[in-house]
Design a protein around this motif. Structure first.
Motif, PDB file in Angstrom:
ATOM      1  N   LEU A  32      15.960  -1.479   1.697  1.00  0.00           N
ATOM      2  CA  LEU A  32      14.785  -0.778   1.176  1.00  0.00           C
ATOM      3  C   LEU A  32      13.835  -1.708   0.436  1.00  0.00           C
ATOM      4  N   MET A  33      14.386  -2.743  -0.218  1.00  0.00           N
ATOM      5  CA  MET A  33      13.515  -3.605  -1.022  1.00  0.00           C
ATOM      6  C   MET A  33      13.001  -4.843  -0.290  1.00  0.00           C
ATOM      7  N   LEU A  34      13.300  -4.962   1.010  1.00  0.00           N
ATOM      8  CA  LEU A  34      12.853  -6.155   1.729  1.00  0.00           C
ATOM      9  C   LEU A  34      11.343  -6.390   1.632  1.00  0.00           C
ATOM     10  N   PRO A  35      10.493  -5.353   1.791  1.00  0.00           N
ATOM     11  CA  PRO A  35       9.053  -5.606   1.659  1.00  0.00           C
ATOM     12  C   PRO A  35       8.634  -6.024   0.252  1.00  0.00           C
ATOM     13  N   ALA A  36       9.523  -5.779  -0.727  1.00  0.00           N
ATOM     14  CA  ALA A  36       9.165  -6.054  -2.120  1.00  0.00           C
ATOM     15  C   ALA A  36       9.644  -7.417  -2.604  1.00  0.00           C
ATOM     16  N   LEU A  37      10.328  -8.191  -1.746  1.00  0.00           N
ATOM     17  CA  LEU A  37      10.900  -9.461  -2.216  1.00  0.00           C
ATOM     18  C   LEU A  37       9.824 -10.401  -2.755  1.00  0.00           C
ATOM     19  N   ALA A  38       8.681 -10.456  -2.087  1.00  0.00           N
ATOM     20  CA  ALA A  38       7.604 -11.329  -2.579  1.00  0.00           C
ATOM     21  C   ALA A  38       7.093 -10.838  -3.931  1.00  0.00           C
ATOM     22  N   ASP A  39       6.926  -9.522  -4.084  1.00  0.00           N
ATOM     23  CA  ASP A  39       6.471  -8.967  -5.364  1.00  0.00           C
ATOM     24  C   ASP A  39       7.487  -9.211  -6.467  1.00  0.00           C
ATOM     25  N   ILE A  40       8.769  -9.045  -6.124  1.00  0.00           N
ATOM     26  CA  ILE A  40       9.824  -9.302  -7.115  1.00  0.00           C
ATOM     27  C   ILE A  40       9.790 -10.761  -7.553  1.00  0.00           C
ATOM     28  N   GLY A  41       9.683 -11.664  -6.568  1.00  0.00           N
ATOM     29  CA  GLY A  41       9.633 -13.092  -6.890  1.00  0.00           C
ATOM     30  C   GLY A  41       8.444 -13.445  -7.766  1.00  0.00           C
ATOM     31  N   ARG A  42       7.299 -12.861  -7.449  1.00  0.00           N
ATOM     32  CA  ARG A  42       6.099 -13.150  -8.237  1.00  0.00           C
ATOM     33  C   ARG A  42       6.199 -12.555  -9.642  1.00  0.00           C
ATOM     34  N   ASP A  43       6.686 -11.319  -9.760  1.00  0.00           N
ATOM     35  CA  ASP A  43       6.758 -10.630 -11.049  1.00  0.00           C
ATOM     36  C   ASP A  43       7.809 -11.237 -11.976  1.00  0.00           C
ATOM     37  N   LEU A  44       8.914 -11.730 -11.371  1.00  0.00           N
ATOM     38  CA  LEU A  44      10.014 -12.275 -12.177  1.00  0.00           C
ATOM     39  C   LEU A  44      10.071 -13.800 -12.117  1.00  0.00           C
ATOM     40  N   GLY A 159       9.990   1.444   2.022  1.00  0.00           N
ATOM     41  CA  GLY A 159       9.755   0.502   0.931  1.00  0.00           C
ATOM     42  C   GLY A 159       8.288   0.197   0.753  1.00  0.00           C
ATOM     43  N   GLN A 160       7.574  -0.014   1.861  1.00  0.00           N
ATOM     44  CA  GLN A 160       6.134  -0.267   1.769  1.00  0.00           C
ATOM     45  C   GLN A 160       5.399   0.950   1.225  1.00  0.00           C
ATOM     46  N   ALA A 251       2.779 -12.043  10.279  1.00  0.00           N
ATOM     47  CA  ALA A 251       2.746 -10.629  10.680  1.00  0.00           C
ATOM     48  C   ALA A 251       3.038  -9.719   9.494  1.00  0.00           C
ATOM     49  N   GLY A 252       2.446 -10.039   8.343  1.00  0.00           N
ATOM     50  CA  GLY A 252       2.750  -9.311   7.124  1.00  0.00           C
ATOM     51  C   GLY A 252       2.539  -7.816   7.217  1.00  0.00           C
ATOM     52  N   GLN A 253       1.408  -7.379   7.775  1.00  0.00           N
ATOM     53  CA  GLN A 253       1.102  -5.961   7.855  1.00  0.00           C
ATOM     54  C   GLN A 253       1.996  -5.241   8.863  1.00  0.00           C
ATOM     55  N   ARG A 254       2.570  -6.000   9.795  1.00  0.00           N
ATOM     56  CA  ARG A 254       3.420  -5.395  10.827  1.00  0.00           C
ATOM     57  C   ARG A 254       4.905  -5.598  10.544  1.00  0.00           C
ATOM     58  N   PHE A 255       5.230  -6.127   9.377  1.00  0.00           N
ATOM     59  CA  PHE A 255       6.625  -6.461   9.081  1.00  0.00           C
ATOM     60  C   PHE A 255       7.554  -5.273   9.272  1.00  0.00           C
ATOM     61  N   ALA A 256       7.200  -4.133   8.704  1.00  0.00           N
ATOM     62  CA  ALA A 256       8.079  -2.966   8.769  1.00  0.00           C
ATOM     63  C   ALA A 256       8.327  -2.529  10.207  1.00  0.00           C
ATOM     64  N   VAL A 257       7.277  -2.544  11.025  1.00  0.00           N
ATOM     65  CA  VAL A 257       7.406  -2.118  12.423  1.00  0.00           C
ATOM     66  C   VAL A 257       8.272  -3.102  13.215  1.00  0.00           C
ATOM     67  N   LEU A 258       8.015  -4.386  13.035  1.00  0.00           N
ATOM     68  CA  LEU A 258       8.770  -5.406  13.764  1.00  0.00           C
ATOM     69  C   LEU A 258      10.237  -5.404  13.359  1.00  0.00           C
ATOM     70  N   PHE A 259      10.487  -5.286  12.059  1.00  0.00           N
ATOM     71  CA  PHE A 259      11.871  -5.211  11.583  1.00  0.00           C
ATOM     72  C   PHE A 259      12.555  -3.979  12.166  1.00  0.00           C
ATOM     73  N   ALA A 260      11.830  -2.861  12.219  1.00  0.00           N
ATOM     74  CA  ALA A 260      12.387  -1.612  12.739  1.00  0.00           C
ATOM     75  C   ALA A 260      12.776  -1.738  14.207  1.00  0.00           C
ATOM     76  N   LEU A 261      11.983  -2.456  14.984  1.00  0.00           N
ATOM     77  CA  LEU A 261      12.301  -2.630  16.402  1.00  0.00           C
ATOM     78  C   LEU A 261      13.615  -3.387  16.583  1.00  0.00           C
ATOM     79  N   CYS A 262      13.831  -4.417  15.770  1.00  0.00           N
ATOM     80  CA  CYS A 262      15.087  -5.173  15.858  1.00  0.00           C
ATOM     81  C   CYS A 262      16.271  -4.321  15.408  1.00  0.00           C
ATOM     82  N   ALA A 263      16.110  -3.617  14.298  1.00  0.00           N
ATOM     83  CA  ALA A 263      17.183  -2.755  13.806  1.00  0.00           C
ATOM     84  C   ALA A 263      17.437  -1.613  14.781  1.00  0.00           C
ATOM     85  N   GLY A 264      16.370  -1.118  15.422  1.00  0.00           N
ATOM     86  CA  GLY A 264      16.520  -0.041  16.381  1.00  0.00           C
ATOM     87  C   GLY A 264      17.390  -0.425  17.564  1.00  0.00           C
ATOM     88  N   ALA A 265      17.367  -1.716  17.927  1.00  0.00           N
ATOM     89  CA  ALA A 265      18.215  -2.185  19.019  1.00  0.00           C
ATOM     90  C   ALA A 265      19.687  -1.975  18.684  1.00  0.00           C
TER      91      ALA A 265
END
Length: 408
Positions: A32-44, A159-160, A251-265
């Protein structure tokens, strides 16, 4: 087609969905937090990009260690009380994570989340094994995993969406809310699946016997080790996916979709396995999948070395590789449990520890090797495939593609 064996008072479809939701607590805890890793890294103030992967790997360390505890407890006190206690603990750990002021505090909270969610893996396997074995168990777990794999398909998108509503801390509050929902479902609908007559007292002697039976059986420990290698491939992809899709391919804006396609397999692979396993058997399906993984990985390495790698080629090879891994997971787990079903709780703990800690070591080694290209991931998958094939060859006494008598 035979129905799934469900506890008294639960419809088979509800039971499979419940097992999937129980497994989903852990899946959401990872994805769930994969899209937030960059934000977490920046904030912390995390300066090294690869260090953000520890948000995933530390969780998995706790997940692996915790499994050693819950099996003996579940065999002694039953499945329900252990599950209820740890779900409450997961909710508390989620609140702790959401309020973390430093990266170190967040990692401590993630470790605690992993320790609590470890019960979901142990008890999901033990509860299913309480009423089924062999191919029927593999089929039930495959259907549950098919539903379960919808979680990583949707998790990055969820997450997004949460990030659009507020800071990354919202994600951990959402994790706590989902665990609270599963807790309520457990309290209202799940009966105890382990009769008092089958409970095993906790003693040094009984633990030694259970460990000896689990670790001395080559099928039990061997297929747990094989599962750890393939699971390590999943961790390697999950921990480095954000960097690959966003940093390497832009592919930042498409990350969730691309990740979903791999997980969907993987979800489709589990669905196919649930339909085929009772007819073809766990060994034929899993061994064929391992050979396919090796072939795909060799071709993928060549494509990268020849400079032909693109986002599309990566997606194709990754989705096909995840399909192969999906055809291994439930079958390796069922084969590992076949000879130790009478100590399902403790055996599941030991096997889960081997699988999870081994996967963390394998996945971290591959993930931390990321240096701007997909080559380490492709080579890692090739090494995993070859290692699993060699391991299965020895487990099966030098015989491949020869079905053994499996419980139906």
């Amino acid at each position: 087609m035979r129905s799934h064996s469900a506890p008294a008072g639960m419809h088979p479809r509800e039971f499979v969905t419940f097992i999937a939701a129980l497994m989903g607590v852990n899946a959401l805890g990872v994805d769930l937090m994969l899209p937030a890793l960059a934000d977490i890294g920046r904030d912390l103030f995390v300066t090294e990009a690869n260090h953000r992967q520890w948000v995933v790997t530390v969780y998995m360390v706790g997940f692996g260690i915790g499994q050693l505890v819950y099996g003996p407890l579940a065999d002694r006190f039953g499945r329900r009380p252990i599950l209820i206690t740890t779900l409450v603990g997961f909710v508390a750990a989620s609140i702790f994570a959401a309020s973390s002021a430093t990266f170190e505090a967040l990692l401590a909270a993630r470790l605690l989340q992993g320790l609590m969610s470890a019960s979901t893996r142990v008890l999901a396997v033990a509860i299913v094994r309480d009423g089924a074995s062999g191919r029927q168990m593999a089929r039930t777990m495959s259907v549950a995993q098919m539903i379960f794999f919808i979680v990583p398909i949707l998790a990055p998108t969820l997450g997004q969406g949460l990030l659009a509503l507020g800071p990354w801390r919202f994600i951990f509050y959402a994790l706590g809310m989902f665990a609270a929902f599963v807790l309520a479902w457990t309290l209202v609908r799940l009966p105890e699946t382990l009769p008092v007559a089958r409970r095993v007292p906790i003693s040094i002697a009984s633990l030694k016997q259970s460990y000896r039976l689990t670790l001395s059986n080559r099928f039990s420990v061997g297929y747990a080790a094989a599962a750890s290698l393939t699971f390590g491939g999943i961790i390697a992809f999950v921990s480095s996916a954000q960097q690959i899709f966003v940093d390497e391919f832009g592919a930042g804006q498409r990350f969730a979709v691309l990740f979903a396609l791999c997980a969907g397999a993987m979800g489709m692979a589990s669905f196919a396995n649930s339909r085929l396993v009772e007819r073809l058997g766990t060994r034929l399906i899993s061994q064929s999948a391992v050979l396919a993984l090796i072939f795909l990985s060799v071709v993928h390495v060549l494509v990268i070395e020849w400079g032909w790698e693109t986002l599309i080629s990566f997606m194709v090879f990754q989705a096909l590789s995840m399909t192969c891994i999906g055809l291994c997971g439930a079958n390796f787990g069922a084969m590992a449990m076949e000879p130790v079903g009478h100590i399902a709780g403790t055996a599941s703990s030991i096997q889960g520890f081997i699988t999870s800690i081994g996967a963390v070591l394998v996945g971290s080694a591959i993930g931390q090797s990321y240096a701007g290209t997909t080559l380490p991931l492709a080579i890692g998958y090739l090494a995993i495939g070859v290692a699993v094939l060699v391991l299965v060859y020895f487990i099966e006494g030098g015989q491949l593609f020869r079905p053994r008598m499996e419980p139906r």
